[in-house]
Enzyme design. Sequence first.
Site, PDB file in Angstrom:
ATOM      1  N   ASP A  24       0.790  -1.244   0.000  1.00 47.81           N
ATOM      2  CA  ASP A  24       0.000   0.000   0.000  1.00 47.81           C
ATOM      3  C   ASP A  24       0.821   1.294   0.000  1.00 47.81           C
ATOM      4  O   ASP A  24       0.426   2.284   0.649  1.00 47.81           O
ATOM      5  CB  ASP A  24      -0.983   0.007   1.176  1.00 47.81           C
ATOM      6  CG  ASP A  24      -1.966  -1.151   1.113  1.00 47.81           C
ATOM      7  OD1 ASP A  24      -1.914  -1.925   0.136  1.00 47.81           O
ATOM      8  OD2 ASP A  24      -2.779  -1.290   2.037  1.00 47.81           O
ATOM      9  N   LYS A 129      -6.494  -5.183  -3.287  1.00 41.66           N
ATOM     10  CA  LYS A 129      -7.278  -5.828  -2.224  1.00 41.66           C
ATOM     11  C   LYS A 129      -8.332  -4.852  -1.729  1.00 41.66           C
ATOM     12  O   LYS A 129      -8.087  -3.649  -1.648  1.00 41.66           O
ATOM     13  CB  LYS A 129      -6.361  -6.246  -1.068  1.00 41.66           C
ATOM     14  CG  LYS A 129      -5.669  -5.073  -0.390  1.00 41.66           C
ATOM     15  CD  LYS A 129      -4.819  -5.547   0.768  1.00 41.66           C
ATOM     16  CE  LYS A 129      -3.917  -4.472   1.333  1.00 41.66           C
ATOM     17  NZ  LYS A 129      -4.547  -3.309   1.924  1.00 41.66           N
ATOM     18  N   CYS A 162      -2.702  -2.470   7.652  1.00 44.64           N
ATOM     19  CA  CYS A 162      -2.588  -3.428   6.545  1.00 44.64           C
ATOM     20  C   CYS A 162      -1.353  -4.325   6.644  1.00 44.64           C
ATOM     21  O   CYS A 162      -1.387  -5.492   6.250  1.00 44.64           O
ATOM     22  CB  CYS A 162      -2.598  -2.682   5.221  1.00 44.64           C
ATOM     23  SG  CYS A 162      -4.201  -1.941   4.902  1.00 44.64           S
TER      24      CYS A 162
HETATM   25  N1  TIU Z   1      -2.872   0.325   4.091  1.00 46.32           N
HETATM   26  C1  TIU Z   1      -3.474   0.492   5.256  1.00 46.32           C
HETATM   27  O1  TIU Z   1      -2.896   0.271   6.312  1.00 46.32           O
HETATM   28  N2  TIU Z   1      -4.773   0.997   5.221  1.00 46.32           N
HETATM   29  C2  TIU Z   1      -5.288   1.835   6.172  1.00 46.32           C
HETATM   30  O2  TIU Z   1      -6.436   2.248   6.084  1.00 46.32           O
HETATM   31  N3  TIU Z   1      -4.435   2.204   7.171  1.00 46.32           N
HETATM   32  C3  TIU Z   1      -4.657   3.126   8.129  1.00 46.32           C
HETATM   33  O3  TIU Z   1      -3.826   3.247   9.036  1.00 46.32           O
HETATM   34  N4  TIU Z   1      -5.744   3.888   8.084  1.00 46.32           N
END
Ligand code: TIU
Length: 229
Positions: A24, A129, A162
């Site tokens: 991400d 995802k 994530c």
């Molecule tokens: N990629 C991931 O961790 N998605 C989130 O929404 N993380 C947050 O800390 N909000």
Amino acid sequence: MVLISAQPYDYQLPVKGLGLLIIDMQRDFLEPGGFGEALGNDISYLRQIVPTVKQLLQTFRSLQLPIFHIIEGHAPDLSDCPNSKRQRGRGNLKIGDVGAMGRILVLGEPGNAIIPELSPASGEFVISKPGKGAFCRTNLEKLLNEQGITHLIITGVTTEVCVQTTMREANDRGIECLLVEDATASYFPDFKQATLEMICAQGAIIGWTATAAEVLQGLRTWQAKLTFA
Ligand code: TIU
């Protein structure tokens, strides 16, 4: 046997079956006007790891080892976004709303792209995802099996959301995971630290952690051994 100096004890590199997972590293989480900021977060912490993730990415490329880029995003009709997820955060902008970089957390929008510094190269895998864990409603498990992956070096954001969810999912599937301490970040530094500690507590209950320098040192030894084997 090639070892990476790690917590809570040395991590053993396999002769084959090693891959890099980058989770991400998207504009939606790192840049102003994206999902992370819409949730009310200070996004500045996340940029600090970009050079380190890039160094690992370049090293895996030079070693011709498999690289898996993960993206969090939803179909434009939001059919894969539970209403519960959309309603969270209570910010002005929700998933699917139009923000400064296009629709928030929607696949194909400018803000949903991986940051340019870490853009995937051809031959690298990109898996989107709909949730926090990269194994939930994706073909990642099948892909890792097809590629013969048994060991993953894990990087990305955010550490306790994530990244941790995905590492737990991978660990439950029998994959030996190492999270790179300075190649993962959170909007909450205390949460990052706690996550690093809980992952490797109880004799590596979820897996290992090490610095990028320790991982790179291990990979150099690994390469030298394979070259002269
Ligand atoms: N990629 C991931 O961790 N998605 C989130 O929404 N993380 C947050 O800390 N909000």
